[in-house]
Design a protein around this motif. Structure first.
Motif, PDB file in Angstrom:
ATOM      1  N   ARG A 220      22.139  32.884  49.186  1.00  0.00           N
ATOM      2  CA  ARG A 220      23.567  32.435  48.670  1.00  0.00           C
ATOM      3  C   ARG A 220      24.404  32.534  47.604  1.00  0.00           C
ATOM      4  O   ARG A 220      23.955  32.735  46.737  1.00  0.00           O
ATOM      5  N   ASP A 221      26.029  32.755  48.205  1.00  0.00           N
ATOM      6  CA  ASP A 221      27.137  32.500  47.795  1.00  0.00           C
ATOM      7  C   ASP A 221      27.580  30.897  46.810  1.00  0.00           C
ATOM      8  O   ASP A 221      27.283  30.832  47.642  1.00  0.00           O
ATOM      9  N   ILE A 222      27.115  31.593  45.427  1.00  0.00           N
ATOM     10  CA  ILE A 222      27.854  30.335  44.641  1.00  0.00           C
ATOM     11  C   ILE A 222      28.929  30.539  44.222  1.00  0.00           C
ATOM     12  O   ILE A 222      29.009  31.422  43.759  1.00  0.00           O
ATOM     13  N   PRO A 223      30.363  29.337  44.647  1.00  0.00           N
ATOM     14  CA  PRO A 223      30.996  29.344  44.487  1.00  0.00           C
ATOM     15  C   PRO A 223      31.505  29.924  43.300  1.00  0.00           C
ATOM     16  O   PRO A 223      30.543  29.401  41.914  1.00  0.00           O
ATOM     17  N   PHE A 224      32.274  30.481  42.587  1.00  0.00           N
ATOM     18  CA  PHE A 224      33.429  30.599  40.969  1.00  0.00           C
ATOM     19  C   PHE A 224      34.099  29.499  40.963  1.00  0.00           C
ATOM     20  O   PHE A 224      35.334  30.244  41.836  1.00  0.00           O
ATOM     21  N   ILE A 225      34.019  28.603  39.733  1.00  0.00           N
ATOM     22  CA  ILE A 225      35.313  27.850  40.103  1.00  0.00           C
ATOM     23  C   ILE A 225      36.633  28.240  38.975  1.00  0.00           C
ATOM     24  O   ILE A 225      35.979  28.059  37.331  1.00  0.00           O
ATOM     25  N   TYR A 226      37.463  29.319  38.663  1.00  0.00           N
ATOM     26  CA  TYR A 226      38.661  29.398  38.006  1.00  0.00           C
ATOM     27  C   TYR A 226      39.313  27.795  38.042  1.00  0.00           C
ATOM     28  O   TYR A 226      39.804  26.822  38.607  1.00  0.00           O
ATOM     29  N   GLY A 227      39.171  27.261  36.373  1.00  0.00           N
ATOM     30  CA  GLY A 227      40.205  25.603  36.637  1.00  0.00           C
ATOM     31  C   GLY A 227      41.243  26.352  36.057  1.00  0.00           C
ATOM     32  O   GLY A 227      41.990  26.635  34.793  1.00  0.00           O
ATOM     33  N   ALA A 228      42.718  25.840  36.326  1.00  0.00           N
ATOM     34  CA  ALA A 228      43.872  25.972  35.869  1.00  0.00           C
ATOM     35  C   ALA A 228      44.710  24.725  35.331  1.00  0.00           C
ATOM     36  O   ALA A 228      45.312  24.549  36.350  1.00  0.00           O
ATOM     37  N   PHE A 229      44.119  23.763  34.514  1.00  0.00           N
ATOM     38  CA  PHE A 229      44.940  21.859  34.645  1.00  0.00           C
ATOM     39  C   PHE A 229      45.597  22.284  33.309  1.00  0.00           C
ATOM     40  O   PHE A 229      46.013  20.746  33.252  1.00  0.00           O
ATOM     41  N   ASN A 230      47.096  23.119  33.712  1.00  0.00           N
ATOM     42  CA  ASN A 230      48.098  23.005  32.701  1.00  0.00           C
ATOM     43  C   ASN A 230      48.981  22.445  34.026  1.00  0.00           C
ATOM     44  O   ASN A 230      48.237  22.109  35.599  1.00  0.00           O
ATOM     45  N   GLN A 231      50.061  21.767  33.814  1.00  0.00           N
ATOM     46  CA  GLN A 231      50.920  21.636  35.029  1.00  0.00           C
ATOM     47  C   GLN A 231      51.977  22.158  35.408  1.00  0.00           C
ATOM     48  O   GLN A 231      51.714  23.530  34.658  1.00  0.00           O
ATOM     49  N   LEU A 232      51.770  21.851  37.159  1.00  0.00           N
ATOM     50  CA  LEU A 232      51.407  22.762  37.560  1.00  0.00           C
ATOM     51  C   LEU A 232      53.661  24.105  37.592  1.00  0.00           C
ATOM     52  O   LEU A 232      53.443  25.392  37.725  1.00  0.00           O
ATOM     53  N   TYR A 233      54.231  23.012  36.979  1.00  0.00           N
ATOM     54  CA  TYR A 233      55.230  23.780  36.325  1.00  0.00           C
ATOM     55  C   TYR A 233      55.160  24.933  36.034  1.00  0.00           C
ATOM     56  O   TYR A 233      56.300  25.936  35.885  1.00  0.00           O
TER      57      TYR A 233
ATOM     58  N   TRP B 121      50.254  33.992  38.937  1.00  0.00           N
ATOM     59  CA  TRP B 121      50.328  33.449  40.017  1.00  0.00           C
ATOM     60  C   TRP B 121      49.801  34.386  41.226  1.00  0.00           C
ATOM     61  O   TRP B 121      48.370  34.357  41.464  1.00  0.00           O
ATOM     62  N   ASP B 122      50.544  35.367  40.813  1.00  0.00           N
ATOM     63  CA  ASP B 122      50.030  36.637  42.011  1.00  0.00           C
ATOM     64  C   ASP B 122      49.008  37.325  41.045  1.00  0.00           C
ATOM     65  O   ASP B 122      48.111  37.685  42.019  1.00  0.00           O
ATOM     66  N   THR B 123      49.066  37.486  39.898  1.00  0.00           N
ATOM     67  CA  THR B 123      47.545  38.099  39.133  1.00  0.00           C
ATOM     68  C   THR B 123      46.761  36.971  39.766  1.00  0.00           C
ATOM     69  O   THR B 123      45.298  37.553  39.433  1.00  0.00           O
ATOM     70  N   TRP B 124      46.056  35.848  39.278  1.00  0.00           N
ATOM     71  CA  TRP B 124      44.952  34.689  39.546  1.00  0.00           C
ATOM     72  C   TRP B 124      44.719  35.653  41.488  1.00  0.00           C
ATOM     73  O   TRP B 124      43.843  35.765  41.701  1.00  0.00           O
ATOM     74  N   MET B 125      45.524  35.620  42.154  1.00  0.00           N
ATOM     75  CA  MET B 125      45.909  35.360  43.353  1.00  0.00           C
ATOM     76  C   MET B 125      44.925  37.003  44.100  1.00  0.00           C
ATOM     77  O   MET B 125      44.366  37.027  44.823  1.00  0.00           O
ATOM     78  N   ASP B 126      45.577  37.615  43.056  1.00  0.00           N
ATOM     79  CA  ASP B 126      44.961  39.202  43.024  1.00  0.00           C
ATOM     80  C   ASP B 126      43.411  39.722  43.312  1.00  0.00           C
ATOM     81  O   ASP B 126      42.263  39.679  43.330  1.00  0.00           O
ATOM     82  N   ALA B 127      43.370  38.507  42.185  1.00  0.00           N
ATOM     83  CA  ALA B 127      41.753  38.343  41.170  1.00  0.00           C
ATOM     84  C   ALA B 127      40.553  37.623  41.868  1.00  0.00           C
ATOM     85  O   ALA B 127      39.584  38.232  43.253  1.00  0.00           O
ATOM     86  N   MET B 128      41.709  36.923  42.514  1.00  0.00           N
ATOM     87  CA  MET B 128      40.974  36.137  44.065  1.00  0.00           C
ATOM     88  C   MET B 128      40.397  36.764  45.388  1.00  0.00           C
ATOM     89  O   MET B 128      39.679  36.774  45.591  1.00  0.00           O
ATOM     90  N   ARG B 129      41.000  37.421  45.401  1.00  0.00           N
ATOM     91  CA  ARG B 129      41.607  38.194  46.216  1.00  0.00           C
ATOM     92  C   ARG B 129      40.109  38.925  46.813  1.00  0.00           C
ATOM     93  O   ARG B 129      39.478  40.116  47.870  1.00  0.00           O
ATOM     94  N   GLN B 130      39.800  39.601  45.030  1.00  0.00           N
ATOM     95  CA  GLN B 130      39.799  41.030  45.097  1.00  0.00           C
ATOM     96  C   GLN B 130      37.841  40.009  44.671  1.00  0.00           C
ATOM     97  O   GLN B 130      36.394  40.688  44.874  1.00  0.00           O
ATOM     98  N   VAL B 131      37.708  38.921  43.957  1.00  0.00           N
ATOM     99  CA  VAL B 131      36.345  38.266  44.374  1.00  0.00           C
ATOM    100  C   VAL B 131      36.011  37.157  45.377  1.00  0.00           C
ATOM    101  O   VAL B 131      36.781  36.104  45.173  1.00  0.00           O
ATOM    102  N   PRO B 132      35.340  37.439  46.545  1.00  0.00           N
ATOM    103  CA  PRO B 132      34.591  36.043  47.118  1.00  0.00           C
ATOM    104  C   PRO B 132      34.051  35.471  47.059  1.00  0.00           C
ATOM    105  O   PRO B 132      33.597  35.178  45.508  1.00  0.00           O
ATOM    106  N   HIS B 133      34.184  34.257  47.310  1.00  0.00           N
ATOM    107  CA  HIS B 133      33.170  32.453  46.639  1.00  0.00           C
ATOM    108  C   HIS B 133      34.783  32.145  45.229  1.00  0.00           C
ATOM    109  O   HIS B 133      33.310  31.790  44.661  1.00  0.00           O
ATOM    110  N   THR B 134      35.976  32.443  45.369  1.00  0.00           N
ATOM    111  CA  THR B 134      36.068  31.988  43.936  1.00  0.00           C
ATOM    112  C   THR B 134      37.465  30.812  44.794  1.00  0.00           C
ATOM    113  O   THR B 134      37.468  30.999  45.492  1.00  0.00           O
ATOM    114  N   HIS B 135      37.545  29.806  43.420  1.00  0.00           N
ATOM    115  CA  HIS B 135      38.326  28.865  44.079  1.00  0.00           C
ATOM    116  C   HIS B 135      39.767  28.376  42.353  1.00  0.00           C
ATOM    117  O   HIS B 135      38.258  28.962  41.674  1.00  0.00           O
TER     118      HIS B 135
END
Length: 123
Positions: A1-14, A21-35
């Motif tokens: 079973r794959d356990i999710p890896f959780i990235y937290g980005a708790f700064n204000q969205l602005y 954002w594109d860098t974070w999405m690139d990392a998520m695209r390459q690593v399954p089960h990340t949120h």
């Protein structure tokens, strides 16, 4: 079973700029089960834009979780639930960064040239 890896980005969205954002999405695209877990402090508008951009970059929107802010008693527990905190480079986490480290969650930052973009590295 794959356990999710959780990235937290708790700064204000602005603070989330397109490049990081594109860098974070690139990392998520390459690593399954990340949120990615983010906090909505005010309006939902940035949330829709960020999720739309994630989808356009090949990351399923269901892996992006944006929740309403939390109360003072919950905030350290929320931050401790992430596996790593992703900081925003243009304007770093200040008090949020202190809280993240206090909760025991590691903080990943990229210090810049200006004071506001070096604050998290000073922790």
């Amino acid at each position: 079973r794959d356990i999710p890896f959780i990235y937290g980005a708790f700064n204000q969205l602005y603070k989330v700029e397109p490049g990081i954002w594109d860098t974070w999405m690139d990392a998520m695209r390459q690593v399954p089960h990340t949120h990615l877990w983010m906090i909505r402090i005010h309006t939902r508008d940035p949330e829709y834009n960020l999720k739309g951009r994630a989808a356009s970059l090949g990351v399923d929107e269901s892996r992006i979780h944006v929740v309403q802010g939390y109360n003072e008693k919950q905030h350290l527990y929320v931050k401790a639930a992430a596996d790593v905190f992703l900081d925003t480079p243009s304007y770093n986490a200040h008090s949020t960064g202190c809280d993240v480290l206090w909760s025991g969650t590691p903080l990943l930052t990229v210090p810049g040239e200006k004071m506001g973009s070096r604050a998290a590295a000073a922790r």
